[in-house]
Design a protein around this motif. Sequence first.
Motif, PDB file in Angstrom:
ATOM      1  N   ALA A  92      -0.769   4.995   3.088  1.00 61.28           N
ATOM      2  CA  ALA A  92      -1.853   5.003   4.070  1.00 61.28           C
ATOM      3  C   ALA A  92      -1.755   6.225   4.979  1.00 61.28           C
ATOM      4  O   ALA A  92      -2.776   6.827   5.345  1.00 61.28           O
ATOM      5  N   TYR A 147      -4.700   1.773   4.830  1.00 63.36           N
ATOM      6  CA  TYR A 147      -3.787   0.625   4.812  1.00 63.36           C
ATOM      7  C   TYR A 147      -4.520  -0.639   4.381  1.00 63.36           C
ATOM      8  O   TYR A 147      -4.028  -1.416   3.564  1.00 63.36           O
ATOM      9  N   ARG A 148      -5.728  -0.822   4.918  1.00 61.64           N
ATOM     10  CA  ARG A 148      -6.508  -2.003   4.543  1.00 61.64           C
ATOM     11  C   ARG A 148      -6.912  -1.964   3.079  1.00 61.64           C
ATOM     12  O   ARG A 148      -6.915  -2.991   2.388  1.00 61.64           O
ATOM     13  N   ALA A 149      -7.257  -0.775   2.587  1.00 62.18           N
ATOM     14  CA  ALA A 149      -7.676  -0.664   1.187  1.00 62.18           C
ATOM     15  C   ALA A 149      -6.504  -0.846   0.232  1.00 62.18           C
ATOM     16  O   ALA A 149      -6.685  -1.360  -0.878  1.00 62.18           O
ATOM     17  N   THR A 157      -5.903   6.387   8.279  1.00 61.27           N
ATOM     18  CA  THR A 157      -4.678   5.625   8.041  1.00 61.27           C
ATOM     19  C   THR A 157      -4.952   4.133   8.041  1.00 61.27           C
ATOM     20  O   THR A 157      -4.476   3.391   7.179  1.00 61.27           O
ATOM     21  N   TRP A 158      -5.745   3.686   9.011  1.00 60.68           N
ATOM     22  CA  TRP A 158      -6.055   2.244   9.113  1.00 60.68           C
ATOM     23  C   TRP A 158      -6.859   1.778   7.912  1.00 60.68           C
ATOM     24  O   TRP A 158      -6.557   0.745   7.296  1.00 60.68           O
ATOM     25  N   LEU A 159      -7.898   2.529   7.549  1.00 62.09           N
ATOM     26  CA  LEU A 159      -8.716   2.146   6.406  1.00 62.09           C
ATOM     27  C   LEU A 159      -7.908   2.221   5.110  1.00 62.09           C
ATOM     28  O   LEU A 159      -8.063   1.368   4.217  1.00 62.09           O
ATOM     29  N   ARG A 186       2.618   1.831   3.838  1.00 61.94           N
ATOM     30  CA  ARG A 186       2.465   2.636   5.061  1.00 61.94           C
ATOM     31  C   ARG A 186       2.503   4.125   4.747  1.00 61.94           C
ATOM     32  O   ARG A 186       1.717   4.903   5.304  1.00 61.94           O
ATOM     33  N   ARG A 234      -3.704  -2.628   0.789  1.00 59.91           N
ATOM     34  CA  ARG A 234      -2.987  -3.918   0.860  1.00 59.91           C
ATOM     35  C   ARG A 234      -3.264  -4.800  -0.352  1.00 59.91           C
ATOM     36  O   ARG A 234      -2.326  -5.352  -0.941  1.00 59.91           O
ATOM     37  N   PRO A 235      -4.540  -4.986  -0.780  1.00 61.80           N
ATOM     38  CA  PRO A 235      -4.745  -5.820  -1.980  1.00 61.80           C
ATOM     39  C   PRO A 235      -4.106  -5.224  -3.229  1.00 61.80           C
ATOM     40  O   PRO A 235      -3.525  -5.948  -4.045  1.00 61.80           O
ATOM     41  N   SER A 276       5.954  -2.835   2.049  1.00 62.47           N
ATOM     42  CA  SER A 276       5.224  -2.426   3.247  1.00 62.47           C
ATOM     43  C   SER A 276       5.457  -0.957   3.559  1.00 62.47           C
ATOM     44  O   SER A 276       4.541  -0.242   3.975  1.00 62.47           O
TER      45      SER A 276
END
Length: 414
Positions: A16, A172-174, A168-170, A13, A176-177, A9
Amino acid sequence: MTRPPNSESALVRRAALRLGLQAALLASMIVVLLCAVAVAVVVTSQQHAATALLHSAVASADDVIDPPAGAWLVMRNRAGTTTVSTGLPTGLPDIGALDRVAASGVPESASVRLHGVEYRMETLRQRDGTVVQGVLDLAANHTERDRLIAMLLLCGGVGLLLAAVAGTWLGYRALRPLSAALALQRRFVADAGHELLTPVTLLNTRAQLIRRRLHSLETDSKADAVLRDVDGLVADSTRLGEILEDLLLAADPTAARARLPVDLTEIIRGVLAAAGPAAAERGIGLTGPQADTPQVRVPGSPVALGRAVTALVDNAVRHAIHEVTVAVHAGNGQVAVDVLDDGSGIDAESAPRLFERFASGGAGPTDGRRHYGLGLALVSEIAAAHGGRVELLARPGPGAALRIQLPSSGAHHR
């Protein structure tokens, strides 16, 4: 081997956050460019509007009583009488401009600054000989321009903040997989290495016990041969355990590999000794550095470099017909390990993808075993991790020549 909790994680982070900062930097460049264009357009428009207003007022003036808002008029008739609008700023009119235009008839335009205020001034001579000078206060224009710049800066700052947060949010989402896939891969390598480490340790221990018992017996020529084979078995099992430890280290993204001075000549001799029995079964001769060959040192991991040389030698033995030669050269701050075989060589179609994973899978050319096209790809990764590279060399004769090139540690000793 342990890893700090939530390290996956933390890596996601950080990645991201880097993406968010990069998005903010890109957005800032775009915002600055757009703001500069907008300010330039507004300033140019204001200048054109002020010039048009002042020119119209001066050209159509018949008195100085009702000039446009923020403007004043000065008129001098042919008799030399001068009249001015009420409230004309101190320091005006420009008598010199009035005299020059009256004499030449050529209109003049200028910008002047008085008491911290900028004024636009235009002087021309009308048809009846009257000279008119118009003065326009540009403070209102400057106030509007400053207000626009402040709004652009405010909106740009908010936009940059939103861009950083959204990036940062996008990101992190991208990620994660991808992070989950990499974590699964690392867990597989770590679990496989850990599960194999125990039986390999037991194998090494059993081989050492057999060697001790053979040493305690009265030896003859056959027992000596068996003892040499057991010694090789102990060395191979020890080397296999070191490789598993290196794989476990490679599976940990937070761990740092040791950078020690490694003697490549010693590594090559060990690899050739381990590959000797398999090569002898196929009638392949192995030639490498002699006992009196000078040491050639590079900074790195001895186990990882041993894996790389082993992969090249194994590849050469599988393709060779009679001979495999390993040579090491040093010079100009670089060290090169060349592995040559006298096989059929590498076809031109396979050469561009030679060091890609699974690019050369299939049955081996001589042993019929399934190969997965990973060995040379791992050699390329190990070389890159040591600041070097692996390449296919052009060779006039039959066979193939592969080279690992690494930066030297600068020490070459006997």
